[in-house]
Scaffold this active site. Sequence first.
Site, short mmCIF file in Angstrom:
data_model
loop_
_atom_site.label_atom_id
_atom_site.label_comp_id
_atom_site.label_asym_id
_atom_site.label_seq_id
_atom_site.Cartn_x
_atom_site.Cartn_y
_atom_site.Cartn_z
N SER A 133 51.30 23.33 15.78
CA SER A 133 52.01 24.35 16.55
C SER A 133 53.51 24.26 16.27
CB SER A 133 51.76 24.16 18.04
OG SER A 133 52.53 23.07 18.52
N LYS A 134 54.25 25.15 16.90
CA LYS A 134 55.70 25.20 16.71
C LYS A 134 56.34 23.85 16.99
CE LYS A 134 57.56 29.77 16.87
NZ LYS A 134 57.05 30.86 17.66
#
Length: 484
Positions: free
Chosen positions: A250-251
């Site tokens: 994820s980010k």
Amino acid sequence: MAVRVRIAPSPTGNLHIGTARTAVFNWLYARAQGGQFILRIEDTDLERSKPEFTENIFAGLKWLGMEWDEEPVYQSQRAELYQPKIQAFLDKGLAYRAYETPEELDAMRAAQKAAKQAPRYNNQHRNLSAEQEAAYKAEGRQAVIRFKIDDDRVISWKDLVRGNVTWKGSDLGGDVVIARAADPSEIGPPLYNFVVVVDDIDMGMTHVIRGEDHIGNTPKQILLYEALGATVPEFGHTPLILNAEGRKLSKRDGVTSISDFQAMGYEADALANYMTLLGWSPPEPMTERFSLEEAAKAFSFDRVNKAGAKFDWDKLNWLNSQVIHEMDQEDLLTKLIPVWEDAGRTVELADQKAWLMELVTLIQPSLVKLNDAVEESKLFFAETVPFDEKATDLLQQEHGAAIAQGFLTALGEADSLDPDSAKAMIGAITKELGIKKGIVMRSLRACLTGSLQGPDLMQSWMLFNQRGWDVKRLEKALEVAQAG
Ligand code: GLU
């Protein structure tokens, strides 16, 4: 039948690494099979879709070397395709209008949760009487359109990656919404599962290859293919990309988009190579270092893993360093100029080409990413450099000043400098001062670079000398030595 596959990104963000990796597998399969790789922009979310994201997707795919066949298809331009098909579903009783308000649906889910049941729509508006329907309309309620899913159905397919996959109709969450809420005299905007099936049929897709996060949509989509009277394509669900902790990347893991990797100084060839290895293992005698074209010649789904693929920065860095170390030096120079300029350095290409090429030769073996060139070449963009503490200490010891003076005198007498005459100079000064050669070398490094560590000293010296910087730096070093 010729293979036709597609990548179908939503332009609601920059090209994501997960989407790009799905594109890699589609592209490889198309090229391996002599088929077509099609690009469809799923831009029906008008609020979140942005033209700059579409541009970023185009640029990212091109940068990675995955050209698509045919003109890209924009979902937003195909609205007229979906409505009649939904109307036909309504007419045939394959779909119906459901009138629950969002609050009523929330209450349904809350009750299921309290009873420890999985959340699902309980199909309660499937068989509304004409009076009930009229009453809801009279209340001014909006209606979604739901496609009927038979709880008793068993849906199976032979997945290209996962083998036989089976779902029960009862596990699909009840009748699926295919069009958003709208006035019951109309059909609201159609939703993903429906639109994607209509498009894939219309565009003649033979294989749907996408991330494992879509696996729960596939049984619903298979039912939609059947209802539309179309041939069901082959499906392949590629493993997710996981972070070091084994969770979906994820980010928070640092980067998510291809343009981020690009900005960090990764090379397209290395990133494409790495993304292919995230789930595919090349057959013998291939090694892990390959181009997309080479992978396409050997690609098949037999060698795609089922298990999630952990993102390994060390391996990506290793591949990137390989690509940079193998690169033609003129090409590398062209790529490094903007890197240096972004770091605020002035690059005089016209006047200093030969010198810059030598600098590239010097730093090339130590670069992992292009951006490393900023640090690796910091000694080469100014006439003088500061002296750090250790270099200052060394220069202020007994022989520091004599060594700096010795080189200044020798350079003053020399017509030119090359590696041989430089070595002779070091030898002569060592002899004259009657000290160890190691001390002379270390002190010379301190004089020329302001530090006791750094790139190859002789090569560096040649580069400083060509700009006349060695004399300037030795003069400064002498001042530092004498100040001690
Ligand atoms: N727009 C969808 C996505 O980006 C496409 C999924 C699919 O390939 O069907 O996830």
